[in-house]
Design an enzyme around this catalytic site. Structure first.
Site, PDB file in Angstrom:
ATOM      1  N   HIS A  70       0.846  -1.206   0.000  1.00  0.00           N
ATOM      2  CA  HIS A  70       0.000   0.000   0.000  1.00  0.00           C
ATOM      3  C   HIS A  70       0.882   1.257   0.000  1.00  0.00           C
ATOM      4  O   HIS A  70       0.666   2.187  -0.792  1.00  0.00           O
ATOM      5  CB  HIS A  70      -0.905  -0.023   1.234  1.00  0.00           C
ATOM      6  CG  HIS A  70      -1.731   1.209   1.432  1.00  0.00           C
ATOM      7  ND1 HIS A  70      -3.076   1.261   1.128  1.00  0.00           N
ATOM      8  CD2 HIS A  70      -1.417   2.443   1.902  1.00  0.00           C
ATOM      9  CE1 HIS A  70      -3.546   2.472   1.403  1.00  0.00           C
ATOM     10  NE2 HIS A  70      -2.554   3.207   1.885  1.00  0.00           N
ATOM     11  N   GLU A  71       1.874   1.280   0.883  1.00  0.00           N
ATOM     12  CA  GLU A  71       2.736   2.451   0.987  1.00  0.00           C
ATOM     13  C   GLU A  71       3.689   2.562  -0.200  1.00  0.00           C
ATOM     14  O   GLU A  71       4.025   3.674  -0.640  1.00  0.00           O
ATOM     15  CB  GLU A  71       3.525   2.419   2.299  1.00  0.00           C
ATOM     16  CG  GLU A  71       2.677   2.397   3.564  1.00  0.00           C
ATOM     17  CD  GLU A  71       1.731   3.583   3.662  1.00  0.00           C
ATOM     18  OE1 GLU A  71       2.043   4.643   3.087  1.00  0.00           O
ATOM     19  OE2 GLU A  71       0.680   3.453   4.311  1.00  0.00           O
ATOM     20  N   HIS A  88       2.144   4.466  -2.947  1.00  0.00           N
ATOM     21  CA  HIS A  88       2.263   5.907  -2.692  1.00  0.00           C
ATOM     22  C   HIS A  88       3.645   6.400  -3.123  1.00  0.00           C
ATOM     23  O   HIS A  88       3.781   7.400  -3.837  1.00  0.00           O
ATOM     24  CB  HIS A  88       2.124   6.204  -1.192  1.00  0.00           C
ATOM     25  CG  HIS A  88       0.729   6.177  -0.666  1.00  0.00           C
ATOM     26  ND1 HIS A  88      -0.304   6.895  -1.225  1.00  0.00           N
ATOM     27  CD2 HIS A  88       0.191   5.541   0.412  1.00  0.00           C
ATOM     28  CE1 HIS A  88      -1.407   6.692  -0.536  1.00  0.00           C
ATOM     29  NE2 HIS A  88      -1.131   5.872   0.461  1.00  0.00           N
ATOM     30  N   ASP A 135      -4.666   7.751  -1.259  1.00  0.00           N
ATOM     31  CA  ASP A 135      -5.600   6.880  -0.553  1.00  0.00           C
ATOM     32  C   ASP A 135      -7.004   6.981  -1.130  1.00  0.00           C
ATOM     33  O   ASP A 135      -7.445   8.046  -1.581  1.00  0.00           O
ATOM     34  CB  ASP A 135      -5.641   7.245   0.932  1.00  0.00           C
ATOM     35  CG  ASP A 135      -4.361   6.859   1.654  1.00  0.00           C
ATOM     36  OD1 ASP A 135      -3.832   5.776   1.356  1.00  0.00           O
ATOM     37  OD2 ASP A 135      -3.898   7.634   2.502  1.00  0.00           O
TER      38      ASP A 135
END
Length: 943
Positions: free
Chosen positions: A155-156, A159, A166
């Protein structure tokens, strides 16, 4: 020829990531991913072992989630110098804490363990780093709120690497999705669950529906079902076992009011990933990925060699004396205690002035300063100096790996390419300082190849840029308590018998090892120096030390910790002619436990091609907490010509993507020819306006799950009080060098270039419906990006947000903007209008976008797409009870709520009907009485 050289440098440097990351993408694998552990963390082998497990799990998950395109190949974990040495720990080469992709560190305030990624650029732009706390890595109970660690890393990583955002929104957790229909902000919308409100007794109840807003009450939470059928999306809730992919065009929720939709023009996460260089250069793999390969590296003592140009051109423009001043400040104040320092000078050949000496006392610093060069002559052989610097390292060590060279030169060297291979294989870091307009164009390539910093300094004697370059080369091991912090850097030409004045604010987070340094360039004698501390104690030039080795510098070291408050200085030029006088102030942290306020400056790119704008960023923080409300100014100095001052903003408009996140940003377009431009950032904080805030872009803290129809809540997310988050700093000052960038393709100064700069993209458009009129608000763009005033606006509206993107913007329905005038950049504007032939249908979402056009007909990008929902005031007899008007999750969880609501609504209706009957009866009775009175009136009196 010079233009071609700059173009070559530009092309080569574009290969270097501006974020400082060393990651390389090779045959589907990410190589050289750096994870650094903060030196303040106590030794814990579990952190390292769990990091390995996390990356291993993440690699497989990432491979599957990206349709067999990406995985983690090689990982380097940096352990602190303070940890016990082990045989398996290798030496660092060009890796450092400062350029790590993942940082493991505890927060300053214990406000939780939310993983997050620091993002300062827009959609599709790489972030700075991922932050995990040690508790997140070692406390398995956090799996319930964040999910498995490997999934969180993916998830990170999305980014960090691909610049996506998000798909949830803690500030707007729900949105109206149609008539009497509410959805949780999520992607995909097929994620099911219950809408509940936590009561004070620890229980939950169904959320109440607010007919005015057509949303749920404040405090309502969406609790997902533990078991799901939908595979999307990782950027919403990677903790769900069913979630194995990113939202794509088939699953993307364009209605969700989240940051990703706002910043990425409602494109899906997968669509953004597909536009990345990684995706373009990759192809699916049929074979499963191999396990990641880990290397454990340990920080070592800092080893630095100053490699200084003493060629004949260094005698011009007072360069050799300025070099001595700047290098002395570096040796005396910047280089950390315990470090090893050597000095090499070079012209046509190189000479070792001193081998490595460890900084263990002031006498060692003095001995190093005494061998700094005093004269200049001869040619320029940069490679000779670099190779001699390597020899200095090899006198003490068997390898040059992890050692640093600070290379300063003002000249060109046609043979500089001859040492590129030796530089790359050395494992050393080279920080470059280009002095004057003729310094070798290949210098930046040396820095980029080795992960070094890059600076430039002009011959403008009013500038303090050479000193600022040296003060910007602190240790990059993450030990902020030992790093020098600059509070003041001011230089100015002062006429005879006139003054240089200023105020330096010292706050409670700094004050140890504080130096005030005054320099001048002409007089043999010191100017008149007057310094007053916050308690009115006065210092004069007699309190300052003037070394016999340098007659143009005076220094004052404050014993102990400097007094907190404003220090005022006045410096009188007692020379018979004008001369340049400067004040430089450096200090260190006051405490090992409370981190100081710091400022770090970044650029959106190392090199630029005219007329593309540069973006200057300044990150102001205290112990990972953003600091907002400061006054931040960037000074941009070209190779020739006057410096330009630019105020940076944290307003969420223009170049700044998010309001109040401690990242201050601004476009820069005031170019003055090709070549290098150096950057300095000044921060002034006022006690009444500055505050700390939480980080944004945090991993979703899942409040609980629904398992077999039963709601199981997690421990509530830790919160901090407003008192805890207030900094209580008083006034503070900071100076930081932002390095330099190189510009190519600029028009010649003799020509009058055409206007090629459009208004900047509007990024904060908002829309709402008031009665029958729409109200739009935004921050005005400029005529040239965020400078000046645009000529006019175009506004478009649609029920489909995809129609309002740049490509299709002209085809969307136009809004009549007659009467709408523009304002200067940064001013908040509003526009209220009633569209023609618009039929209000309750629950309909209407989207808007706007763009500015300047007086040369340059058209800005279409803005962010703003959304509002038509809310028709109605009084329904009951809440929605059909699957058509509710999500499956809402319907499954709200039967009791609907029954109670229906009962409550029915009761209200009965009361109203009864009241109406009473009123009607009263009216009838009054009417009968009046008629009877009229019959009995006296015709003469009317009574």
């Amino acid at each position: 020829m010079m233009a071609n050289t700059w173009l070559l440098v530009l092309v080569l440097q574009l290969l270097h990531g501006v974020t400082g990351s060393l990651v390389k993408f090779n045959n589907s694998g990410f190589e050289n991913v750096v994870i650094a552990i903060n030196p303040q963390l106590p030794e814990d082998d579990k952190i390292v072992s769990n990091l390995k497990e996390m990356v291993k799990e993440a690699s497989t998950y990432l491979f599957d989630a990206t349709k067999q395109r990406f995985y983690f190949k090689t990982i380097k974990i940096i352990v602190p110098l303070t940890w016990t040495s082990k045989p398996e720990y290798g030496r660092l080469t060009i890796e450092s804490y400062e350029n790590a992709d993942v940082i493991v560190a505890d927060p300053f305030l214990k406000y939780g363990d939310d993983p997050y990624t620091l993002q300062y650029g827009g959609c599709g732009e790489q972030g700075r780093y991922i932050h995990f706390t040690s508790n997140f890595l070692t406390n398995d109970s956090l799996h319930d709120v964040y999910g498995p660690r490997g999934r969180v890393l993916v998830h990170e990583w999305a980014h960090l690497r691909w610049g996506v955002f998000d798909e949830y929104n803690n500030d707007a957790p729900f949105y109206a999705a149609g008539q009497n229909k509410v959805e949780a902000t999520r992607c995909s919308a097929k994620v099911t669950g219950k809408y509940v409100f936590s009561t004070k007794d620890g229980k939950t109840r169904a959320c109440k529906y607010d007919h005015r807003t057509q949303l749920y009450e404040a405090g309502c939470q969406f609790i997902p079902d533990r078991k799901q059928r939908t595979p999307a999306s990782i950027m919403y809730m990677q903790s769900l076992s069913s979630v194995t992919e990113f939202c794509d065009n088939s699953s993307h929720n364009v209605k969700a009011t989240n940051m990703h939709n706002k910043l990425c023009d409602y494109r899906s996460t997968w669509e953004i990933i597909m536009t990345s260089n990684d995706f373009v250069s990759s192809s699916p793999s049929s074979a499963p990925p191999p396990d990641p390969i880990f290397s454990l590296l340990q920080t070592q003592d800092r080893v630095v060699c100053l490699v200084l140009d003493v060629s004949g051109s260094m005698s011009s423009y007072n360069r050799i004396n300025r070099l001595r001043q700047a290098a002395e400040i570096f040796i005396r104040q910047i280089i950390e205690a315990g470090s090893w320092v050597g000095i090499v000078t070079f012209n046509s050949a190189a000479t070792i002035q001193t081998g490595l000496q460890q900084i263990i006392s002031d006498s060692v610093r003095d001995s190093l300063i005494r061998v700094l060069p005093k004269s200049a002559a001869g040619g320029t052989s940069i490679c000779s100096g670099v190779k001699k610097g390597f020899d200095v390292f090899l006198q003490k060590y068997t390898s040059t790996e992890g050692c640093e060279i600070v290379l300063l030169t003002d000249g060109e060297d046609p043979t500089i390419n001859s040492c590129f291979s030796a530089v790359e294989s050395s494992g050393s870091i080279i920080h470059t300082i280009a002095l004057g307009p003729s310094a070798a164009k290949e210098l930046e390539m040396l820095a980029n190849k080795t992960g070094g910093l890059r600076f430039s300094a002009t011959d403008n004697l009013d500038s303090n840029s050479l000193i600022e370059a040296f003060t910007g080369i602190s240790s990059r091991d993450g030990n902020i308590s030992q790093q020098a912090i600059q509070l003041e850097s001011k230089g100015q030409s002062i006429k005879s018998m006139e003054w240089l004045n200023g105020i330096i604010s010292i706050d409670k987070t700094v004050g140890n090892d504080t130096f005030f340094i005054v320099t001048w360039n002409e007089s043999t004698y010191a100017p008149g120096i007057f310094l007053t501390d916050p308690k009115r104690k006065k210092y004069s030039h007699t309190d300052f030390v003037i070394d016999s080795t340098n007659h143009h510098m005076a220094r004052l070291k404050i014993n102990g910790t400097a007094e907190v408050g404003d220090w005022a200085y006045q410096i009188l030029n007692t020379h018979t002619a004008p001369q340049v006088i400067s004040m430089t102030v450096t200090t260190r942290a006051a405490s090992l436990t409370e981190p100081p306020v710091t400022v770090k400056s970044y650029l959106n790119k190392d090199t630029n091609n005219y007329p593309n704008p540069m973006i200057i960023y300044a990150e102001v923080s205290q112990g990972f907490l953003p600091v907002t409300g400061a006054n931040v100014t960037a000074t941009v100095e070209p190779a020739s010509g006057a410096a330009v001052e630019l105020e940076l903003y944290d307003t969420g408009s223009g170049a700044d993507i998010r309001k109040n996140d401690g990242i201050y940003s601004r476009y820069f377009i005031s170019f003055n020819g090709n070549g290098r431009y150096n950057i300095k950032v000044r921060v002034q904080g006022k006690d009444k306006t500055v505050r700390r805030v939480r980080r944004y872009s945090q991993a979703l803290y899942v409040p609980g799950y629904v398992e077999n129809g039963v709601i199981k809540m997690n421990t509530p997310r830790p919160e901090v009080s407003e008192d805890e988050i207030q900094p209580d700093l008083g006034n503070f000052s900071r100076i930081a060098s932002g390095g330099s960038f190189v510009l190519s393709g600029a028009p010649s100064s003799s020509s009058s270039p055409p206007d090629l700069f459009p208004p900047c993209k509007i990024t904060d458009l908002e829309a709402q419906l008031e009665d029958d009129e729409f109200l739009l608000s935004w921050t005005a763009p400029g005529n040239d990006y965020d400078t000046g005033k645009a000529e006019r606006y175009e506004i478009k509206m649609s029920e489909n947000p995809l129609e309002l993107r740049n490509a299709t913007f002209p085809l969307a329905i136009s809004v009549n903007t007659s009467g709408l005038t523009t304002d200067f950049a940064g001013v908040k504007q509003t526009f209220q209008f009633k569209p023609e032939n618009f039929t209000k249908v309750n629950g309909t979402a209407i989207y808007f976008a706007i763009r500015g056009i300047d007086d040369s007909n340059n058209v800005g990008e279409a803005s962010n797409i703003a959304r509002t929902v038509v809310l028709v005031s109605t009084f329904p007899t009951s809440l929605p009870t059909t699957a058509e008007n509710y999500t499956t999750a809402s319907l499954a969880s709200s039967n009791k709520e609907n029954k109670n609501s229906i009962i409550n609504t029915t009761t209200i209706i009965v009361i109203i009907v009864c009241a109406s009957v009473v009123i009607i009866c009263a009216i009838v009775s009054i009417t009968i009485c009046i008629l009877r009175k009229r019959k009995n009136r006296n015709p003469a009196t009317g009574m």
